[in-house]
Design an enzyme around this catalytic site. Sequence first.
Site: not given
Length: 426
Positions: A144-146
Amino acid sequence: MRRLLAVAAGIALALAGIFVVAQPAQAASLAEVTNFGNNPSGLRMHIFVPDNVQAKPPILVAVHYCTGSGPAFYSGTEFASLAAQYGFIVVYPSATRSGQCFDVSSPQALTHNGGSDPVGIMSMVTYTEQHYNGDPGRVYVTGASSGAMMTNVLLGDYPDVFKAGAAFMGVPFGCFATTDGSSWNSQCSSGQRIYTPQQWGDMVRNAYPGYSGPRPRMQLWHGTTDTTLSYPNFGEEIKQWTNVLGVSQTPALTDTPRSGWTRTRYGSANVAPPVEGISISGVGHSLPLAGQAAMAIEFMGLNTQGPTPRPSSSSASPRPSSSSPSPSGPGGGTSACTATVSVNQWQGGFVVTVRVTAGSAAINSWTVGLTLPSGATATSSWNVTRSGNNWSNVSYNGHVNAGQFTEFGIQGTGTAGTLTPTCSAA
């Protein structure tokens, strides 16, 4: 750096409300591993091995968001509970630099065996294969995200290792690239890096020059109101991975699995297409939501079919197939089992999903006869053992109740064509 930390803090606040998922009661727990191999950026490694782990288990690398950690991603997402259900191993890397974001921007990170975080994560995978009998033919990644950005990076750097990935709120491979030592690319995060599919695809191909083997499949998730990693990155990811996998940018299927969700499949309309995108209307930087992890592991093929159909395999997901019953085994004049196949074909590669259905009586073991055509080569398989053209159950999926089914998968290169399986059971 101040901007990076501010964004990281915003991500943590946004995720705090959704990464609260109760884990099932289980004796297995998260354990830290040290001295796991080459680790140039000083990552930490945690691992979850369920009590009912498969004899040769698949490996899922689950990569956290900025300001997060492996243990936080373990306790706040559903991947561990799914691993406990299906018997695969989850590896949770932790970034240790300021801001706790992963390196997805340096030249080293964007190169096969180039250094930095991807090399440390690859050491974790190798350690898991060597110490836990992990299956090198079934290695996957999600984040998720990074961590979603790292999912894109790992699939680009190591197509020879990862079979598929699921990226929640990420950006294309190479989008965050910088050469000044910084970790943040504002042009990318704001959705202003727009390239042609060929340009995006070349970034992936240039990460591992000379590689000509099969490429991993990719599932992409994004919220339409994401302002941290802006929504245009979703479309750019789709452009990139359809180009890498050699499939059309025109969806083979568009449907709505849930209210406000738009799912598009590229290269195939079936449940394991080369590329799948899921757009969530009115949602910002706060994925995965409840139930989405289960859809991710289904896309990867990490779930084993039990007595009831998988919830996300709906009538909106057609499964064209051919079948051939086998008269062998118990059942008096009816087939002990039947086998049907669905084929997801793209340029130069394919995935075959085989469904084994018990007849009027339960079966305790099964074998499917399935011959690939000339020029087609199986490169990996899951939930099955192979002996020539015979594909048999493994320890955990041989028993199938009357009228119920289990499934296994084959990934390969070439053209699968029309397949005619047979099934025998005892």
